[in-house]
Write an enzyme that holds these catalytic residues in place. Sequence first.
Site, mmCIF file in Angstrom:
data_model
loop_
_atom_site.group_PDB
_atom_site.id
_atom_site.type_symbol
_atom_site.label_atom_id
_atom_site.label_comp_id
_atom_site.label_asym_id
_atom_site.label_seq_id
_atom_site.Cartn_x
_atom_site.Cartn_y
_atom_site.Cartn_z
ATOM 1 N N ASP A 30 26.537 55.762 50.675
ATOM 2 C CA ASP A 30 27.962 56.060 50.851
ATOM 3 C C ASP A 30 28.161 56.650 52.247
ATOM 4 O O ASP A 30 27.250 57.277 52.797
ATOM 5 C CB ASP A 30 28.432 57.063 49.780
ATOM 6 C CG ASP A 30 29.920 56.968 49.508
ATOM 7 O OD1 ASP A 30 30.303 56.479 48.422
ATOM 8 O OD2 ASP A 30 30.713 57.373 50.396
ATOM 9 N N LYS A 204 38.460 39.148 36.538
ATOM 10 C CA LYS A 204 38.765 40.585 36.625
ATOM 11 C C LYS A 204 40.278 40.823 36.717
ATOM 12 O O LYS A 204 40.844 41.658 36.002
ATOM 13 C CB LYS A 204 38.035 41.182 37.846
ATOM 14 C CG LYS A 204 38.370 42.621 38.134
ATOM 15 C CD LYS A 204 37.930 43.560 37.037
ATOM 16 C CE LYS A 204 38.507 44.945 37.246
ATOM 17 N NZ LYS A 204 38.240 45.845 36.155
ATOM 18 N N CYS A 260 43.474 51.318 39.030
ATOM 19 C CA CYS A 260 43.240 49.868 38.891
ATOM 20 C C CYS A 260 44.483 49.056 38.548
ATOM 21 O O CYS A 260 44.855 48.160 39.313
ATOM 22 C CB CYS A 260 42.160 49.619 37.845
ATOM 23 S SG CYS A 260 40.549 50.187 38.393
ATOM 24 N N LYS A 319 45.011 59.529 32.672
ATOM 25 C CA LYS A 319 44.647 59.478 31.251
ATOM 26 C C LYS A 319 43.669 60.612 30.990
ATOM 27 O O LYS A 319 43.220 61.267 31.938
ATOM 28 C CB LYS A 319 44.057 58.131 30.864
ATOM 29 C CG LYS A 319 42.795 57.767 31.610
ATOM 30 C CD LYS A 319 42.033 56.735 30.821
ATOM 31 C CE LYS A 319 41.472 55.615 31.591
ATOM 32 N NZ LYS A 319 40.559 54.781 30.860
HETATM 33 P P1 NAD Z 1 36.088 55.159 44.682
HETATM 34 O O1 NAD Z 1 37.129 55.433 45.691
HETATM 35 O O2 NAD Z 1 35.844 56.126 43.594
HETATM 36 O O3 NAD Z 1 34.682 54.904 45.403
HETATM 37 C C1 NAD Z 1 34.541 54.160 46.573
HETATM 38 C C2 NAD Z 1 33.399 54.761 47.366
HETATM 39 O O4 NAD Z 1 33.093 53.892 48.468
HETATM 40 C C3 NAD Z 1 33.708 56.131 47.964
HETATM 41 O O5 NAD Z 1 32.701 57.042 47.608
HETATM 42 C C4 NAD Z 1 33.728 55.879 49.474
HETATM 43 O O6 NAD Z 1 33.271 56.986 50.231
HETATM 44 C C5 NAD Z 1 32.770 54.703 49.581
HETATM 45 N N1 NAD Z 1 32.914 53.890 50.786
HETATM 46 C C6 NAD Z 1 34.042 53.456 51.387
HETATM 47 N N2 NAD Z 1 33.739 52.689 52.467
HETATM 48 C C7 NAD Z 1 32.383 52.631 52.537
HETATM 49 C C8 NAD Z 1 31.463 51.988 53.402
HETATM 50 N N3 NAD Z 1 31.894 51.228 54.413
HETATM 51 N N4 NAD Z 1 30.149 52.159 53.173
HETATM 52 C C9 NAD Z 1 29.709 52.912 52.152
HETATM 53 N N5 NAD Z 1 30.534 53.538 51.285
HETATM 54 C C10 NAD Z 1 31.862 53.398 51.472
HETATM 55 O O7 NAD Z 1 36.461 53.726 44.074
HETATM 56 P P2 NAD Z 1 36.134 53.175 42.601
HETATM 57 O O8 NAD Z 1 37.155 53.673 41.646
HETATM 58 O O9 NAD Z 1 34.703 53.377 42.319
HETATM 59 O O10 NAD Z 1 36.430 51.627 42.805
HETATM 60 C C11 NAD Z 1 35.544 50.813 43.556
HETATM 61 C C12 NAD Z 1 35.890 49.368 43.290
HETATM 62 O O11 NAD Z 1 35.676 49.069 41.909
HETATM 63 C C13 NAD Z 1 37.336 49.006 43.566
HETATM 64 O O12 NAD Z 1 37.401 47.679 44.028
HETATM 65 C C14 NAD Z 1 37.981 49.088 42.198
HETATM 66 O O13 NAD Z 1 39.133 48.291 42.076
HETATM 67 C C15 NAD Z 1 36.872 48.561 41.318
HETATM 68 N N6 NAD Z 1 36.911 49.019 39.925
HETATM 69 C C16 NAD Z 1 37.253 50.298 39.629
HETATM 70 C C17 NAD Z 1 37.259 50.725 38.312
HETATM 71 C C18 NAD Z 1 37.631 52.135 37.957
HETATM 72 O O14 NAD Z 1 37.873 52.388 36.780
HETATM 73 N N7 NAD Z 1 37.698 53.050 38.905
HETATM 74 C C19 NAD Z 1 36.900 49.835 37.281
HETATM 75 C C20 NAD Z 1 36.514 48.542 37.630
HETATM 76 C C21 NAD Z 1 36.533 48.147 38.961
#
Ligand code: NAD
Length: 439
Positions: A30, A204, A260, A319
């Site tokens: 990260d 998705k 999402c 939620k």
């Molecule tokens: P998040 O914001 O919690 O996590 C993203 C992470 O990526 C952060 O820790 C950020 O620092 C890191 N990051 C950003 N740019 C980066 C880079 N260039 N290199 C390394 N790390 C980097 O996001 P999330 O909720 O985990 O969602 C991530 C993806 O998964 C999104 O596309 C989201 O739509 C999808 N998703 C989310 C959920 C959910 O419930 N949150 C469920 C399914 C899918």
Amino acid sequence: MNIAVVGTGYVGLVSGVCLASMGHDIVGIDIDAEKVAGLQAGVPGIFERGLEDLLDTALKAERISFSTDIGKIADVDVLLVAVGTPQSDSGEADLSAVYAVVRAATVHLKHNAILVTKSTVPVGTGDVVKSLLAEGGRSDVRVASNPEFLRQGHAVHDFLHPDRVVVGADDAKTLEHMASIYASLAESGVPVLRTNIKTAELIKYATNAFLATKLAYVNEMADLCEIVGASIEDVTFAVGLDERISPSYMTAGPGFGGSCLPKDTQALLHTFSTSGARSHMVSAAVEANHHRRAALADRVIAAVGHRPELVAVWGLTFKADTDDLRDSPSIDLIRGLTNRGVDVVIYDPLVRELPDGLSAKVADSAIAAATGSDAVVIATEWPEFIDIDIEQLAVAMSGTTVVDFRNSLTSEPLNRAGLDHFPLGRPSSLADAVNESRR
Ligand code: NAD
């Protein structure tokens, strides 16, 4: 298998520790150095049930490590991209973080490794990833899609016991390689669906748009129930028993939110418009949800019967069982109230700091928040609100209005304590108040 997970947020971290528990060797990467230091010390930094224990076990077994150094992807067979894909101003998904990782992969990934999008990315992104790799002279790197369906609040459980796993690749060898990551789940009976990349990407969005539509539909039915004197709970229970429909995501509420559904429906609408296809269904769900959320503050004012001085909002997260505030309907509610000159005090079991730009006081218990308030609004379905001491609540409040956007409470005990209960989709509730306020 040696797997790198880039992006250690809700999806990347849960995926990483769960894959480690399934026997893979994981490096989590990260750009957030503070987050990485915490993770390496066993502190998840986000709230998900069971996550801390799994992280601890994986660290002790040396199955997982964390770094800010993207160069650590050099040794892996598979790179899971799990960075954020937030909504941009035009509504489309902002893929800049995904593409930054792809560019780094052109430099570091080993020959024949697989680059997998686990982030939610619009259909066609796999083709762009392939072009970027080719431009970087890395056509040897294989590309796959593996969308994630976990629910925040149940993320660890959902990853380890999914309804299905979807893997997409455009050649049979990559597809089997991807499916083998989930071999232990397949052995326990989880369907592992193999398809091409575009189909996996669209599955998705099709899932999230369907869920959003279902919620918007149920909310609309709740409004109708209030007006015609029917009960939304009985309607959704009976409808949900129909095998063609299923009972989940059939709960009326303040409108869908979170990180999402709002952004994914917007991104899908963008895909519809750029592809030349027309959306009637998804656009209607988005519009219905927008109106619902915009009307939350007026519903509260209508329930009180006049503009209240002080309202307590119970629940800030979108939620229960998560600490995530992204696009939470509570935020619209609080803004709506403060814009109308109402003072707001909030209580949420997991939130002590408000997001920027939100003006409200933060209390450290539900009763403390309710003290002196004209109305209490239940905005998040935290279990502790169900068990609230109603007598104590009635004594603490100045007014008598309890607006229940989660149908967490039953009316009778509240009424016995002298409180007026305004749940959703039950006879003689909010609709009467809203109609009265319009007269
Ligand atoms: P998040 O914001 O919690 O996590 C993203 C992470 O990526 C952060 O820790 C950020 O620092 C890191 N990051 C950003 N740019 C980066 C880079 N260039 N290199 C390394 N790390 C980097 O996001 P999330 O909720 O985990 O969602 C991530 C993806 O998964 C999104 O596309 C989201 O739509 C999808 N998703 C989310 C959920 C959910 O419930 N949150 C469920 C399914 C899918």
